[in-house]
Design a protein around this motif. Structure first.
Motif, PDB file in Angstrom:
ATOM      1  N   HIS A  69     -38.214  16.342  86.662  1.00 20.21           N
ATOM      2  CA  HIS A  69     -38.198  17.469  87.604  1.00 20.21           C
ATOM      3  C   HIS A  69     -37.099  18.455  87.246  1.00 20.21           C
ATOM      4  O   HIS A  69     -37.289  19.681  87.343  1.00 20.21           O
ATOM      5  CB  HIS A  69     -37.993  16.935  89.023  1.00 20.21           C
ATOM      6  N   ASP A  75     -43.395  18.781  89.142  1.00 21.78           N
ATOM      7  CA  ASP A  75     -43.228  19.676  90.284  1.00 21.78           C
ATOM      8  C   ASP A  75     -42.632  18.928  91.474  1.00 21.78           C
ATOM      9  O   ASP A  75     -42.372  17.716  91.423  1.00 21.78           O
ATOM     10  CB  ASP A  75     -44.569  20.314  90.651  1.00 21.78           C
ATOM     11  N   ASP A  76     -42.430  19.653  92.578  1.00 21.21           N
ATOM     12  CA  ASP A  76     -41.800  19.065  93.759  1.00 21.21           C
ATOM     13  C   ASP A  76     -42.669  17.982  94.395  1.00 21.21           C
ATOM     14  O   ASP A  76     -42.157  16.964  94.878  1.00 21.21           O
ATOM     15  CB  ASP A  76     -41.512  20.162  94.784  1.00 21.21           C
ATOM     16  N   ASP A  77     -43.979  18.189  94.387  1.00 25.78           N
ATOM     17  CA  ASP A  77     -44.869  17.179  94.969  1.00 25.78           C
ATOM     18  C   ASP A  77     -44.808  15.869  94.177  1.00 25.78           C
ATOM     19  O   ASP A  77     -44.805  14.779  94.762  1.00 25.78           O
ATOM     20  CB  ASP A  77     -46.307  17.704  94.995  1.00 25.78           C
ATOM     21  N   ALA A  80     -41.626  14.108  95.096  1.00 25.54           N
ATOM     22  CA  ALA A  80     -41.712  13.510  96.435  1.00 25.54           C
ATOM     23  C   ALA A  80     -42.543  12.237  96.408  1.00 25.54           C
ATOM     24  O   ALA A  80     -42.202  11.238  97.059  1.00 25.54           O
ATOM     25  CB  ALA A  80     -42.305  14.521  97.408  1.00 25.54           C
ATOM     26  N   GLN A  81     -43.639  12.231  95.653  1.00 25.41           N
ATOM     27  CA  GLN A  81     -44.452  11.032  95.541  1.00 25.41           C
ATOM     28  C   GLN A  81     -43.689   9.906  94.861  1.00 25.41           C
ATOM     29  O   GLN A  81     -43.794   8.735  95.265  1.00 25.41           O
ATOM     30  CB  GLN A  81     -45.728  11.349  94.764  1.00 25.41           C
ATOM     31  N   ASP A  84     -41.343   8.435  97.404  1.00 28.39           N
ATOM     32  CA  ASP A  84     -42.065   7.612  98.373  1.00 28.39           C
ATOM     33  C   ASP A  84     -42.431   6.255  97.782  1.00 28.39           C
ATOM     34  O   ASP A  84     -42.304   5.214  98.446  1.00 28.39           O
ATOM     35  CB  ASP A  84     -43.324   8.335  98.842  1.00 28.39           C
TER      36      ASP A  84
END
Length: 364
Positions: A69, A75-77, A80-81, A84
């Motif tokens: 990143h 990317d940001d998604d 984030a995944q 998680d």
């Protein structure tokens, strides 16, 4: 248990008293105590170790996603995944870790129930469970073996002698390396010797044969022989410092994180062009410098040979520089930093350092 004022209260039940009764009960209860100790060690080393390994893998996966990143490759998604997934994985592993700890505590509570007082007749004091617990008697599982020395015949004494030697050679150390065996040391020494032999034997024998049988005797070969003789007399501490600085910190650091100051792409491409030019020039000049069959070398062929040798040295230097300052390489273990992988002391670097120490001796 503990009382309200913080004092420790223990309910003690004496199961046996006296040498004969204690020894008989010890022989009965000791095998189960040993199994409990081995089970605790297995849970701590294997089960908890496996949980920590999987947790470290999950952390490294998250770290790699964070690096990607930061470099714009994720990317940001996606980040984030990744976070998680790490949170879910960590929660699962924490539950497994807590379950293992509960099992360890359960076995330890059971193990604490069985104690033995080994009293010194001279002082009247018993052997404590640990130096930090002088008032706690030994756990039954801490007894390695119980032997009636005066009641053994020669077969029994031989069996005890061989059993202790087997423990010394095959067991791991314990009690801060004051007891147990030396198997890790033996394994490390054998592996170090094997790696050393694999590196030194081919290189040393080939170099010695070339210098003695095939190399043209002259100033260069004499210089090489003098250098080898000098290296054979260098103290081993010098090789050790060199191995620590070069192999561990330089080569190992490059493998872990890549070059610290990589060249710009344009400069690196220019270096590749220079490498091609020096290689072609060295090959052409080397072919031109060869005298005709049966003819004596002339000043021109000697000069061309020296220039070809200089170009080969420049080629080798360029290869090292291009690899060391490669702008496309960012290390194999960036996610593990600041904890080094190859940039720390290890068996491989020790073997290479000892190979450098031994190689001049083999050549001589």
């Amino acid at each position: 248990g503990r009382s309200d004022d913080g004092l420790r209260v223990r309910e003690t039940t004496v199961l046996a008293d006296g040498p004969e009764a204690t020894l008989a009960l010890l022989r009965e209860l000791h095998p189960e105590a040993v199994k409990r100790r081995q089970r605790i060690e297995s849970l701590k080393k294997r089960d908890i170790g496996w949980v920590n390994t999987r947790l470290e893998r999950a952390r490294l996966a998250l770290r790699q996603a964070e690096l990607a990143h930061a470099e714009g490759r994720l990317d940001d998604d996606g980040l984030a995944q990744a976070r998680d997934r790490f949170a879910q994985r960590k929660e699962t592993l924490d539950e497994e870790y807590d379950a293992i700890l509960q099992e360890i505590h359960r076995i330890e509570r059971e193990d604490d129930r069985f104690r033995i007082e080994v009293v010194d007749p001279a002082s009247g004091r018993f052997a404590p469970a640990a130096q930090t617990q002088p008032d706690e008697p030994l756990r039954l599982s801490q007894i390695v073996r119980a032997v009636q020395s005066n009641a053994l015949d020669w077969r029994g004494r031989l069996g005890v002698y061989l059993d202790r030697w087997w423990e010394f050679l095959t067991a791991d150390p314990r009690e801060a390396n004051t007891e147990g065996g030396v198997f890790p040391v033996i394994f490390g020494t054998v592996m170090l010797t094997l790696l050393l032999a694999v590196i030194v034997a081919p290189l040393g024998v080939v170099a010695a044969l070339y210098l003695r049988e095939y190399a043209r005797q002259g100033l260069l070969i004499s210089t090489v022989r003098i250098a080898i003789n000098n290296l054979a007399g260098v103290p081993s501490i010098v090789y050790g410092v060199f191995g620590l600085g070069f192999f561990c910190y330089t080569v190992g650091g490059w493998i872990d994180a890549g070059p610290a100051n990589p060249w710009p792409i344009g400069l690196w491409a220019l270096g590749v062009g220079g490498l091609v030019a020096t290689t072609v020039g060295a090959v052409l000049l080397g072919l031109t410098a060869k005298p005709r069959p049966g003819a004596e070398p002339t000043l021109r062929t000697r000069t061309l040979g020296l220039v070809a040798g200089a170009l080969w040295l420049a080629t080798a230097a360029l290869v090292v520089a291009l690899v060391a300052y490669m702008p496309f390489f960012h290390g194999f273990f960036r996610a593990r930093l600041p904890s080094p992988t190859f940039g720390a002391k290890g068996l491989l670097w020790s073997s290479l350092t000892l190979a450098l120490l031994t190689l001049p001796v083999v050549v001589v």
